[in-house]
Write an enzyme that holds these catalytic residues in place. Structure first.
Site, PDB file in Angstrom:
ATOM      1  N   GLU A  46       0.775  -1.007  -0.527  1.00 34.73           N
ATOM      2  CA  GLU A  46      -0.326  -0.006   0.009  1.00 34.73           C
ATOM      3  C   GLU A  46       1.223   1.194  -0.008  1.00 34.73           C
ATOM      4  OE1 GLU A  46      -2.650  -0.101   3.213  1.00 34.73           O
ATOM      5  OE2 GLU A  46      -2.615   2.683   3.171  1.00 34.73           O
ATOM      6  N   ARG A  50       0.675  10.567   0.037  1.00 32.38           N
ATOM      7  CA  ARG A  50       0.810  11.569   1.091  1.00 32.38           C
ATOM      8  C   ARG A  50       1.813  12.044   0.987  1.00 32.38           C
ATOM      9  NH1 ARG A  50       0.310   8.144   6.684  1.00 32.38           N
ATOM     10  NH2 ARG A  50      -1.342   7.227   5.926  1.00 32.38           N
ATOM     11  N   LYS A 134     -10.983  -1.626   6.493  1.00 31.71           N
ATOM     12  CA  LYS A 134     -10.186  -1.132   7.305  1.00 31.71           C
ATOM     13  C   LYS A 134     -10.298  -0.942   8.885  1.00 31.71           C
ATOM     14  CE  LYS A 134      -6.989   2.507   7.144  1.00 31.71           C
ATOM     15  NZ  LYS A 134      -5.487   3.100   6.337  1.00 31.71           N
TER      16      LYS A 134
HETATM   17  C1  3PG Z   1      -1.435   4.755   8.292  1.00 34.32           C
HETATM   18  O1  3PG Z   1      -1.937   5.543   7.493  1.00 34.32           O
HETATM   19  O2  3PG Z   1       0.152   5.834   8.569  1.00 34.32           O
HETATM   20  C2  3PG Z   1      -1.642   3.832   8.765  1.00 34.32           C
HETATM   21  O3  3PG Z   1      -2.326   3.348   9.819  1.00 34.32           O
HETATM   22  C3  3PG Z   1      -0.635   3.103   9.301  1.00 34.32           C
HETATM   23  O4  3PG Z   1      -0.119   3.267  11.100  1.00 34.32           O
HETATM   24  P1  3PG Z   1       1.343   2.525  11.661  1.00 34.32           P
HETATM   25  O5  3PG Z   1       2.275   4.045  11.476  1.00 34.32           O
HETATM   26  O6  3PG Z   1       0.593   3.093  13.436  1.00 34.32           O
HETATM   27  O7  3PG Z   1       1.259   2.203  11.363  1.00 34.32           O
END
Ligand code: 3PG
Length: 214
Positions: A46, A50, A134
Site C-alpha cells: 500500500e 502522501r 480497514k
Molecule cells: C497510516 O495510515 O499511517 C497507518 O495507519 C499506519 O499506522 P502505523 O504507523 O501506526 O502503522
C-alpha cells in the site's frame, strides 16, 4: 490475484498477514523498496498518496514488478481514486468512507478497502456492499475490544486493523475471527529507507510474513 472484488478485496489478505503502509519520499526508492519487501515474501504493497512520489512510484512498481500487488493508500475522494487507478493501482485503501469514494471506486473497478472507526460508518459502508474493511486508527478507537464488540452485530464484516499495530500486538489481532490481516508502517523504518538498508526491510518483511494469530 485475478478475482479481486471491488467491494470485498479479500484476496489481499490471502497473500500474508501484514499489508505494509508505505510513505515514499524519493521516487528512486520505489523499486528497491518494493524488491526488498518482495524478497521477504510480502507482495501486497500500500503506497499512500502522501507525497509527490506516490503516484509515479505506483506506476513504476506496477510496470516493473508484476509479482507485486501494488495499491494506493490514503484515498480521500473520487479524484484520488481516479489518479490511483490511472497509475496502475490494483486496489485502494482509505482512512474513512464516503459514498462518493465508494461509488467512484466501483465505477473504476478499483477494489477498495475502506476505513471505518464507528458502527455508523461501518453500516454506511456495508450498505454500499463493502464487507472487508480497514479499522482505522485501530489502537486509538478501541482496537481489540471494538473488533470483539462488532463480531456479533456485524458478523458479515471482516477487518484489516491499521494504526498502532506492531509486531507485539499483531498476533492478538490476527487471532480474532473477524480479522483477516493487519496493516502497519513498521516494515519500513524511516532510517532504513533513508539509508537504503534494504536487507533490514527484507528481514522485517520476512518476520511480518511469519506472524500468525496467537
Ligand atoms: C497510516 O495510515 O499511517 C497507518 O495507519 C499506519 O499506522 P502505523 O504507523 O501506526 O502503522
Amino acid at each position: 490475484m485475478t478475482h479481486l472484488s471491488p467491494t470485498d478485496p479479500a484476496e489481499l489478505a490471502a497473500h500474508g498477514p501484514v499489508i505494509p503502509v508505505i510513505v515514499l519520499e524519493r521516487l528512486d526508492d520505489a523499486l528497491p523498496m518494493a524488491e526488498a519487501l518482495l524478497a521477504g515474501g510480502v507482495r501486497v504493497l500500500e503506497v499512500t498518496l502522501r507525497s509527490n512520489a506516490a503516484l509515479p512510484a505506483i506506476e513504476r512498481i506496477a510496470r516493473a514488478l508484476p509479482q507485486a500487488i501494488v495499491g494506493a493508500g490514503t484515498l480521500r475522494g473520487p479524484d484520488d481514486a481516479r489518479r490511483a487507478a490511472a497509475a496502475g493501482a490494483r486496489f485502494g485503501v482509505s482512512p474513512g468512507y464516503t459514498a462518493a469514494l465508494g461509488k467512484a471506486c466501483r465505477q473504476l473497478g478499483l477494489p477498495l478497502l475502506p476505513g471505518v472507526a464507528t458502527s455508523s460508518e461501518l453500516m454506511a459502508a456495508l450498505d454500499d456492499g463493502h464487507r472487508f474493511l480497514k479499522l482505522f486508527p485501530a489502537e486509538a478507537v478501541g482496537g481489540l475490544a471494538l473488533l470483539k464488540s462488532w463480531a456479533s452485530p456485524f458478523a458479515d464484516a471482516s477487518f484489516c486493523p491499521t494504526g498502532g499495530i506492531t509486531p507485539a500486538n499483531a498476533p492478538a489481532y490476527l487471532a480474532l475471527p473477524n480479522v483477516r490481516c493487519v496493516g502497519g508502517s513498521w516494515l519500513l523504518p524511516g532510517d532504513a529507507v533513508r539509508d537504503g538498508d534494504w536487507a533490514r526491510i527484507t528481514a522485517l518483511a520476512s518476520a511480518a510474513q511469519a506472524l500468525r494469530g496467537g
